[in-house]
Write an enzyme that holds these catalytic residues in place. Sequence first.
Site, short mmCIF file in Angstrom:
data_model
loop_
_atom_site.label_atom_id
_atom_site.label_comp_id
_atom_site.label_asym_id
_atom_site.label_seq_id
_atom_site.Cartn_x
_atom_site.Cartn_y
_atom_site.Cartn_z
N ALA A 268 0.83 -1.21 0.00
CA ALA A 268 0.00 0.00 0.00
C ALA A 268 0.86 1.26 0.00
CB ALA A 268 -0.94 0.00 1.21
N GLU A 269 1.87 1.29 0.86
CA GLU A 269 2.76 2.45 0.94
C GLU A 269 3.54 2.62 -0.36
OE1 GLU A 269 4.81 5.67 2.84
OE2 GLU A 269 3.41 4.40 3.92
N THR A 270 4.01 1.53 -0.93
CA THR A 270 4.78 1.61 -2.17
C THR A 270 3.93 2.16 -3.31
OG1 THR A 270 6.25 -0.19 -1.49
CG2 THR A 270 6.11 0.28 -3.85
#
Length: 134
Positions: A55-57
Amino acid sequence: MTVPPEFADMHSPLDAKMGFELLELSAEKAVGRMPVEGNTQPFGLWHGGATGVIAETLGSLAANAHAFAHGKIAVGLELNATHHRSARSGWVTGTATALSLGSRIAAYQIELVDDDGRRIATARLTCQLVEEKK
């Protein structure tokens, strides 16, 4: 849309360790996937930390595609995730969709699905657009 050339070789060591593959990227949308194998918790289920990584990537890459157009970079401010089900094999594919693309903040919803299209998790990432420190 595919991956713009300036992002084609943009990978972190963590992405490589986890087997992350970027499939599509724009400021409005990013799509990528990670294998379940190697990214599980002790019970053999998809790890919640892997949800955070993908998700962060995806959200950060999309936010940076937006930020670069403004001569800035994007840095994460807040990440949250809700896990709906797990996966034991195959791939988890994530799609980050822009919720807001401002001059200082970019926010994304990231939906993760298994190979059968069943939702694994829903996450939200907020990034701040800042001047790059040299």
